[in-house]
Motif scaffolding. Structure first.
Motif, mmCIF file in Angstrom:
data_model
loop_
_atom_site.group_PDB
_atom_site.id
_atom_site.type_symbol
_atom_site.label_atom_id
_atom_site.label_comp_id
_atom_site.label_asym_id
_atom_site.label_seq_id
_atom_site.Cartn_x
_atom_site.Cartn_y
_atom_site.Cartn_z
ATOM 1 N N PRO A 249 0.843 -1.194 0.000
ATOM 2 C CA PRO A 249 0.000 0.000 0.000
ATOM 3 C C PRO A 249 0.879 1.244 0.000
ATOM 4 C CG PRO A 249 0.135 -0.892 2.213
ATOM 5 C CD PRO A 249 0.901 -1.840 1.315
ATOM 6 N N GLY A 250 0.265 2.398 0.000
ATOM 7 C CA GLY A 250 1.056 3.632 -0.108
ATOM 8 C C GLY A 250 1.127 4.448 1.153
ATOM 9 N N GLY A 251 0.658 3.904 2.272
ATOM 10 C CA GLY A 251 0.615 4.662 3.514
ATOM 11 C C GLY A 251 1.980 5.005 4.064
ATOM 12 N N GLY A 252 1.999 5.922 5.024
ATOM 13 C CA GLY A 252 3.240 6.330 5.669
ATOM 14 C C GLY A 252 3.961 7.458 4.970
ATOM 15 N N ALA A 253 3.475 7.844 3.786
ATOM 16 C CA ALA A 253 4.135 8.932 3.059
ATOM 17 C C ALA A 253 3.859 10.272 3.741
ATOM 18 C CB ALA A 253 3.659 8.957 1.609
ATOM 19 N N GLU A 254 2.617 10.449 4.203
ATOM 20 C CA GLU A 254 2.172 11.697 4.840
ATOM 21 C C GLU A 254 2.554 12.882 3.955
ATOM 22 O OE1 GLU A 254 0.575 9.987 6.559
ATOM 23 O OE2 GLU A 254 1.744 8.530 7.659
ATOM 24 N N THR B 294 12.967 -0.114 -3.920
ATOM 25 C CA THR B 294 13.427 -1.497 -3.788
ATOM 26 C C THR B 294 12.306 -2.479 -4.125
ATOM 27 O OG1 THR B 294 15.011 -0.846 -2.079
ATOM 28 C CG2 THR B 294 14.419 -3.175 -2.193
ATOM 29 N N ALA B 295 11.119 -2.204 -3.623
ATOM 30 C CA ALA B 295 9.980 -3.075 -3.904
ATOM 31 C C ALA B 295 9.726 -3.167 -5.400
ATOM 32 C CB ALA B 295 8.740 -2.569 -3.175
ATOM 33 N N HIS B 296 9.749 -2.028 -6.074
ATOM 34 C CA HIS B 296 9.528 -2.025 -7.528
ATOM 35 C C HIS B 296 10.595 -2.858 -8.239
ATOM 36 C CE1 HIS B 296 7.404 2.159 -6.983
ATOM 37 N NE2 HIS B 296 6.739 1.162 -6.433
ATOM 38 N N GLY B 297 11.829 -2.761 -7.760
ATOM 39 C CA GLY B 297 12.907 -3.540 -8.361
ATOM 40 C C GLY B 297 12.731 -5.035 -8.174
ATOM 41 N N LEU B 298 11.975 -5.430 -7.155
ATOM 42 C CA LEU B 298 11.716 -6.851 -6.894
ATOM 43 C C LEU B 298 10.424 -7.331 -7.557
ATOM 44 C CD1 LEU B 298 12.645 -6.940 -3.093
ATOM 45 C CD2 LEU B 298 14.044 -7.732 -5.026
ATOM 46 N N GLY B 299 9.807 -6.454 -8.327
ATOM 47 C CA GLY B 299 8.567 -6.835 -9.002
ATOM 48 C C GLY B 299 7.322 -6.641 -8.157
ATOM 49 N N LEU B 300 7.452 -5.965 -7.028
ATOM 50 C CA LEU B 300 6.299 -5.667 -6.175
ATOM 51 C C LEU B 300 5.775 -4.269 -6.509
ATOM 52 C CD1 LEU B 300 7.635 -6.934 -2.721
ATOM 53 C CD2 LEU B 300 5.735 -7.936 -4.018
ATOM 54 N N LYS B 301 4.578 -4.199 -7.080
ATOM 55 C CA LYS B 301 3.951 -2.905 -7.344
ATOM 56 C C LYS B 301 3.500 -2.286 -6.023
ATOM 57 C CE LYS B 301 3.694 -2.600 -11.970
ATOM 58 N NZ LYS B 301 4.049 -1.416 -12.763
ATOM 59 N N SER B 302 3.289 -0.982 -6.037
ATOM 60 C CA SER B 302 2.819 -0.320 -4.824
ATOM 61 C C SER B 302 1.964 0.882 -5.178
ATOM 62 C CB SER B 302 4.005 0.123 -3.952
ATOM 63 O OG SER B 302 4.728 1.175 -4.584
ATOM 64 N N ASN B 303 1.238 1.371 -4.182
ATOM 65 C CA ASN B 303 0.514 2.629 -4.307
ATOM 66 C C ASN B 303 1.333 3.726 -3.642
ATOM 67 O OD1 ASN B 303 -1.571 1.229 -5.500
ATOM 68 N ND2 ASN B 303 -2.757 1.040 -3.613
ATOM 69 N N CYS B 304 0.898 4.977 -3.804
ATOM 70 C CA CYS B 304 1.521 6.083 -3.080
ATOM 71 C C CYS B 304 0.442 7.057 -2.645
ATOM 72 C CB CYS B 304 2.589 6.776 -3.916
ATOM 73 S SG CYS B 304 2.026 7.401 -5.515
ATOM 74 N N THR B 305 0.693 7.762 -1.565
ATOM 75 C CA THR B 305 -0.317 8.618 -0.959
ATOM 76 C C THR B 305 0.265 9.973 -0.589
ATOM 77 O OG1 THR B 305 0.175 7.843 1.278
ATOM 78 C CG2 THR B 305 -1.513 6.624 0.050
ATOM 79 N N MET B 306 -0.643 10.884 -0.236
ATOM 80 C CA MET B 306 -0.258 12.170 0.358
ATOM 81 C C MET B 306 -1.359 12.563 1.336
ATOM 82 S SD MET B 306 0.488 15.926 -1.370
ATOM 83 C CE MET B 306 -1.216 16.199 -1.908
ATOM 84 N N LEU B 307 -0.984 12.776 2.590
ATOM 85 C CA LEU B 307 -1.929 13.233 3.602
ATOM 86 C C LEU B 307 -1.954 14.760 3.568
ATOM 87 C CD1 LEU B 307 -3.759 12.328 6.027
ATOM 88 C CD2 LEU B 307 -1.775 12.771 7.481
ATOM 89 N N TYR B 308 -3.126 15.336 3.335
ATOM 90 C CA TYR B 308 -3.227 16.794 3.194
ATOM 91 C C TYR B 308 -4.397 17.317 4.033
ATOM 92 C CZ TYR B 308 -7.280 16.006 0.195
ATOM 93 O OH TYR B 308 -8.511 15.614 -0.274
#
Length: 714
Positions: free
Chosen positions: A171-176, A201-215
């Motif tokens: 998931p994409g949490g923790g970006a804040e 690193t995750a992307h390099g291992l073939g693990l897709k992810s999301n990204c977030t922004m807390l506003y």
């Protein structure tokens, strides 16, 4: 040239935007122009498809070693509400999710001081053994970093170990917020550099992810632009992000000291700017859990092409005061999308389409109403909208064509043009009180000093049992509150019709006596469904009131049957055009109000669409009321808001003020500050008025509060 239009030229020419450009877009007052740009950018990538998935949240624990100021979820061991599930409980919850159709399990939680890396690996293996086809999207970068340090493994080793155990994506949490000036104020957890490094690193291992922004907390537009820039740079490098998810701050049960939710306008701007700035992302998500269903639906025309999914058993937002509930049914998500004139498309976590490729093969029950099998020439609709912008009257057939085929953002822009021609940048509302029939009968209206505008709602006259209601009694009550500075009115045309019949009074005589008794305006009642009277009967009521010197406010109801996703536009326009013709011969209509009909499923998008269409159709009446207190909403009230008259509709109601409406109707006097703040969110001037649309001006110091003078409405 206005800086917004300079950036607009860059967008249209395909030039990549800078952080400074992003700030300009955040600052612009041109909300629908910004939406139009973002909508066009989205349509070029995704057409009218809107993705959703069948997913469930599973939070293994909320026990956490961190103490982030913004967090309402975390607890310390032994705290009330702290939980930590066993493997058996986790598998049991996964079983419930799978049984309810979930194809993705979203797992995030606190940083438990005793849980080790092996425990999470066992967790994933246990779920995969029972439900091998379920996609496990789990562990924020913050959790990965915590487990890496506890196990003394590198980020890469930790991710590989969990991937082998069944982890499918992140998931994409923790970006804040990435900007250090802001990040240090709200959290002491993972640095920006490490968050980005873990996802790289995750992307390099073939693990897709999301990204977030807390506003929506303590950040500035500059901080947001910096955050988006960092995400765009990493996406340029890895192309590993599935989507971007703006997370609207939820204000309750934390240490931030913020008491209000984000403005709906800010939510939409954030979606739109993300769509234009993150040019290397295909998907921008309108996360309904934090935005609310109302704004999430409208966001589908501001650049979003995804609204997440069923999100069963969501806890984190709910514990922070989230008002959207803890899950949605698949049919409700699909209908919400369809009612925004978009195509719902189920997807998996990494955006593979599930089922047949959209659009033309859709079941009619979930087909957007603008896809009617006919080829509508865009130039024809553009011509009609241009005619409306030039104050030309459109026929019923032409309005129906515009309703079914026009672009939502363009429609609202034209409506706003008409509104500004009639009323400028001023928005009004009437602080006052409405008292229903039961209150009238016991005489407990209260002190007139509390409100200078009083409306006596007679909608219930025909349905009272055990009471003797008469015109004489009504006029005697009104007389009690007549006086200098008081603005008095009645509400309920159907109730007045019933009263005349009960007393065997001709309607003309009824209005004559009301005028003599001090009634100068009759308004519609939000408790009445006016479709009970024919257009002819309703026009006659207004005409007779005007003939006796009483001005009126007209109501036009938008109806969406519960069994049909499409609004019934023909009766809507029939009533509108009947009022248009009446105003030509009996010009006593002060304003007209757009309201949802009773027992009708009308969404935020449809309200805004109806307001815009109403403004375009009925330009002979100066004022259009979008009564904020009567608007539908999908939101739930939190305990903190239990005493307020707003239920969540304040998130999208300001959009009506830049889409055709110039008035919010009656509001409780103690809500004036909130109302003024909401109107200011769309950069408009808020002014109070009385029932006759005169603007009361509070005298300068030395006068008692509430002592008013009046000036003519400009």
């Amino acid at each position: 040239m206005d800086s917004f239009f300079r950036v607009k030229e860059k967008v249209l020419s395909g030039e990549r935007l800078t952080e400074s450009d992003a700030v300009t877009l955040f600052e612009t007052p041109y909300i629908y122009e910004l939406g139009a740009l973002a909508d066009q950018a989205n349509l070029q990538k995704n057409h009218k498809s809107v993705f959703y998935n069948l997913n469930s949240h599973l939070n293994p624990t909320n026990i956490c070693v961190m103490s982030c100021k913004f967090c309402s979820f975390a607890r310390k061991p032994g705290d009330e509400g702290a939980f930590a599930y066993s493997l058996e409980e986790i598998v049991s919850k996964a079983e419930v999710a799978a049984r309810n159709g979930a194809k993705e399990i979203h797992m995030v939680g606190g940083l438990h001081p005793r849980w080790k890396l092996d425990y999470y690996a066992d967790m994933f293996r246990s779920i995969k053994e029972r439900f091998p086809s379920v996609h496990i999207k789990a562990l924020t970068a913050v959790e990965i970093d915590w487990l890496s340090r506890k196990s003394r493994k590198s980020h890469e080793e930790t991710l590989l170990f969990l991937k082998e155990a069944g982890l499918d994506s992140l998931p994409g949490g923790g970006a804040e917020i990435f900007h250090p000036d802001c990040r240090e104020l709200i959290t002491a957890k993972l640095s920006t550099e490490n968050w980005l490094a873990i996802h790289r690193t995750a992307h390099g291992l073939g693990l897709k992810s999301n990204c977030t922004m807390l506003y929506g907390h303590v950040e500035t537009y500059i901080h947001r632009a910096y955050h988006l820039q960092k995400l765009r740079e990493l996406q340029d490098e890895t192309n590993g992000f599935n989507c971007f998810i703006p997370l609207a701050f939820q204000p309750h049960n934390n240490e931030m000291g913020i008491s209000r939710y984000t403005y709906g306008v800010d939510d939409l701007k954030t979606i739109a700017v993300a769509r234009l700035f993150l040019d290397n992302f295909k998907s921008i998500k309108a996360f309904w859990v934090m935005l609310g269903q109302d704004i999430a639906q409208v966001a589908l025309h501001f650049g979003a092409n995804d609204c997440d999914g069923t999100v069963l058993d969501e806890k984190i937002s709910l514990m922070a005061g989230g008002r959207s509930g803890a899950g949605m049914m698949q049919k409700d998500i699909k209908q919400l999308i369809v009612k925004a004139q978009r195509y719902p498309q189920e997807r998996d976590t990494i955006y593979n389409i599930i089922g047949s490729q959209l659009s033309k093969q859709l079941d009619p029950a979930v087909k957007p109403r603008d896809d009617n099998g006919e080829d509508e020439c865009p130039d024809t609709v553009t011509y009609l909208l241009n005619q409306a912008a030039e104050a030309k009257e459109l026929s019923s057939d032409e309005l129906l064509r515009v309703a079914k085929t026009s672009d939502f953002v363009t429609l609202t822009l034209v409506a706003d043009h008409v509104k500004k021609r009639l009323n400028g940048a001023v928005v009004t509302y009437c602080p006052g009180k409405v008292f229903d029939v039961s209150t009238l009968l016991d005489g407990s209206v209260g002190s007139p000093a509390v409100a200078r505008s009083l409306v006596f709602d007679v909608a219930g006259f025909a349905n009272l049992q055990g009471h003797s209601v008469s015109l004489e009694k009504l006029l005697a009550l009104v007389a009690r509150y007549r006086g200098p500075g008081m603005s008095l009115g009645l509400a309920g045309f159907c109730g007045l019709w019933a009263l005349a019949q009960a007393e065997s009074l001709p309607l003309g005589e009824l209005f004559k006596r009301l005028a003599r008794g001090g009634i100068s305006v009759i308004l519609p009642s939000s408790q009445e469904n006016e479709s009970g009277l024919t257009n002819s009967e309703m026009m006659n009521l207004h005409r007779l009131a005007h003939s006796k010197g009483i001005q009126t406010v007209a109501k036009v109801e938008i109806c969406c049957p519960l069994t049909d996703p499409a609004p019934l536009w023909k009766p809507f326009f029939d009533r509108l055009l009947a009022f248009r013709e009446l105003q030509k011969t009996s010009p006593g209509i002060l304003a007209f109000a757009i309201e949802p009909a009773h027992e009708s499923w009308v969404t935020a998008y449809e309200v805004l669409q109806a307001v815009a269409l109403g403004r375009i159709a009925l330009q002979g009446v100066q004022h259009l009321i979008c009564p904020v207190a009567a608007l539908p909403t999908s939101q739930e009230r939190t305990k903190a808001e239990a005493g307020t008259f707003l239920k969540g509709q304040e998130k999208y109601a300001p959009l009506a003020l830049v889409g055709g409406a110039d008035d919010w109707g009656m509001v409780p006097p103690d809500s004036v500050a909130v109302i003024g703040e909401e109107i200011a969110s769309v950069k408009l001037e808020a002014r109070q008025r009385d029932l006759l649309f005169q603007m009361p001006v509070i005298k300068s110091e030395g006068k008692q509060a509430g002592e008013l003078t009046h000036e003519p409405y400009p």
